[in-house]
Design an enzyme around this catalytic site. Sequence first.
Site, PDB file in Angstrom:
ATOM      1  N   ALA A   1       1.358   5.596   1.028  1.00 39.55           N
ATOM      2  CA  ALA A   1       0.160   5.806   1.773  1.00 39.55           C
ATOM      3  C   ALA A   1       0.592   6.801   1.380  1.00 39.55           C
ATOM      4  O   ALA A   1       2.372   7.648   1.270  1.00 39.55           O
ATOM      5  CB  ALA A   1       0.115   5.698   3.005  1.00 39.55           C
ATOM      6  N   TYR A   2      -0.009   8.475   1.305  1.00 35.28           N
ATOM      7  CA  TYR A   2       0.603  10.078   1.219  1.00 35.28           C
ATOM      8  C   TYR A   2      -0.172  11.490   1.836  1.00 35.28           C
ATOM      9  O   TYR A   2       0.408  12.217   1.238  1.00 35.28           O
ATOM     10  CB  TYR A   2       0.387  10.197  -0.585  1.00 35.28           C
ATOM     11  CG  TYR A   2      -1.262   9.655  -1.395  1.00 35.28           C
ATOM     12  CD1 TYR A   2      -1.602  10.835  -1.362  1.00 35.28           C
ATOM     13  CD2 TYR A   2      -2.056   8.672  -2.078  1.00 35.28           C
ATOM     14  CE1 TYR A   2      -2.724  11.251  -1.701  1.00 35.28           C
ATOM     15  CE2 TYR A   2      -2.792   9.114  -1.843  1.00 35.28           C
ATOM     16  CZ  TYR A   2      -3.921  10.023  -2.359  1.00 35.28           C
ATOM     17  OH  TYR A   2      -4.724  10.585  -2.587  1.00 35.28           O
ATOM     18  N   GLY A   3      -1.182  10.389   2.651  1.00 34.68           N
ATOM     19  CA  GLY A   3      -1.706  11.895   2.590  1.00 34.68           C
ATOM     20  C   GLY A   3      -2.116  11.212   4.391  1.00 34.68           C
ATOM     21  O   GLY A   3      -1.273  11.257   4.831  1.00 34.68           O
ATOM     22  N   SER A   4      -2.821  10.882   5.122  1.00 31.76           N
ATOM     23  CA  SER A   4      -3.187  11.101   6.826  1.00 31.76           C
ATOM     24  C   SER A   4      -3.409   9.557   7.077  1.00 31.76           C
ATOM     25  O   SER A   4      -2.641   9.730   8.478  1.00 31.76           O
ATOM     26  CB  SER A   4      -4.560  11.108   6.442  1.00 31.76           C
ATOM     27  OG  SER A   4      -5.036  10.082   6.322  1.00 31.76           O
TER      28      SER A   4
ATOM     29  N   GLU B   1     -11.814   4.990   3.599  1.00 28.30           N
ATOM     30  CA  GLU B   1     -11.483   5.834   1.975  1.00 28.30           C
ATOM     31  C   GLU B   1     -12.349   5.998   1.135  1.00 28.30           C
ATOM     32  O   GLU B   1     -12.141   5.813   0.197  1.00 28.30           O
ATOM     33  CB  GLU B   1      -9.494   5.339   1.802  1.00 28.30           C
ATOM     34  CG  GLU B   1      -9.156   5.308   2.015  1.00 28.30           C
ATOM     35  CD  GLU B   1      -8.290   6.668   2.655  1.00 28.30           C
ATOM     36  OE1 GLU B   1      -8.607   7.367   2.020  1.00 28.30           O
ATOM     37  OE2 GLU B   1      -7.456   6.793   3.345  1.00 28.30           O
TER      38      GLU B   1
ATOM     39  N   TYR C   1       0.917  -0.937  -0.292  1.00 31.10           N
ATOM     40  CA  TYR C   1      -0.661  -0.177  -0.358  1.00 31.10           C
ATOM     41  C   TYR C   1       0.995   1.693   0.173  1.00 31.10           C
ATOM     42  O   TYR C   1       1.707   1.744   0.803  1.00 31.10           O
ATOM     43  CB  TYR C   1      -0.769  -0.215   1.623  1.00 31.10           C
ATOM     44  CG  TYR C   1      -1.569   0.741   1.489  1.00 31.10           C
ATOM     45  CD1 TYR C   1      -2.217   1.860   0.856  1.00 31.10           C
ATOM     46  CD2 TYR C   1      -1.579   1.853   2.882  1.00 31.10           C
ATOM     47  CE1 TYR C   1      -2.708   3.390   1.024  1.00 31.10           C
ATOM     48  CE2 TYR C   1      -2.044   3.083   3.281  1.00 31.10           C
ATOM     49  CZ  TYR C   1      -3.139   3.530   2.303  1.00 31.10           C
ATOM     50  OH  TYR C   1      -3.657   4.925   2.263  1.00 31.10           O
TER      51      TYR C   1
END
Length: 168
Positions: free
Chosen positions: A8-11, A82, A6
């Site tokens: 992830a780029y945000g929260s 999400e 996975y």
Amino acid sequence: MSLLRYLAYGSNLHPERLRRRVPSAELQDRVCLPGWRLTFHKRGYDGSGKGHMVATGLETDQVWCAVYTFPARERGPLDEAERGYGITDLILPDGSRAFTYLALPERIDPAALPYNWYRDLIATGARFLEVPEDYVRGIEAHGCVPDPDPARAELNRRLLEDLGACRT
């Protein structure tokens, strides 16, 4: 056991934040995606702007991300968190693959602004990953609004305090 990769780029950048949703998530790497830009143009179900990555093709644009692995059986809570995003398979700079969530077209709103705690959650994750400081400062400088729900704001301020104290 089937492991998922996975991006992830945000929260979900910070490993402890992601582990609250996916307990077995393991941070594998941090990567920089050239030709992408971080925005807050995904309209959340709470009305605020949420993180979204946009492919620009410009080498001057970049998004710092975290790559996690976790068992496929733990994906359900992440998918639920999400909502409003579609699942996308990306090829990373090293040629490996990972899935991520990109905003569905009907959820895009260029006028959306994040709540201050949400913006700070992304900046905290980026700082934890030790990405370049100018990237973190760019996140921190993004416009935001206060959360009109005091209980939610307090809950997330406590989360930020917990994450700030976390070093592993």
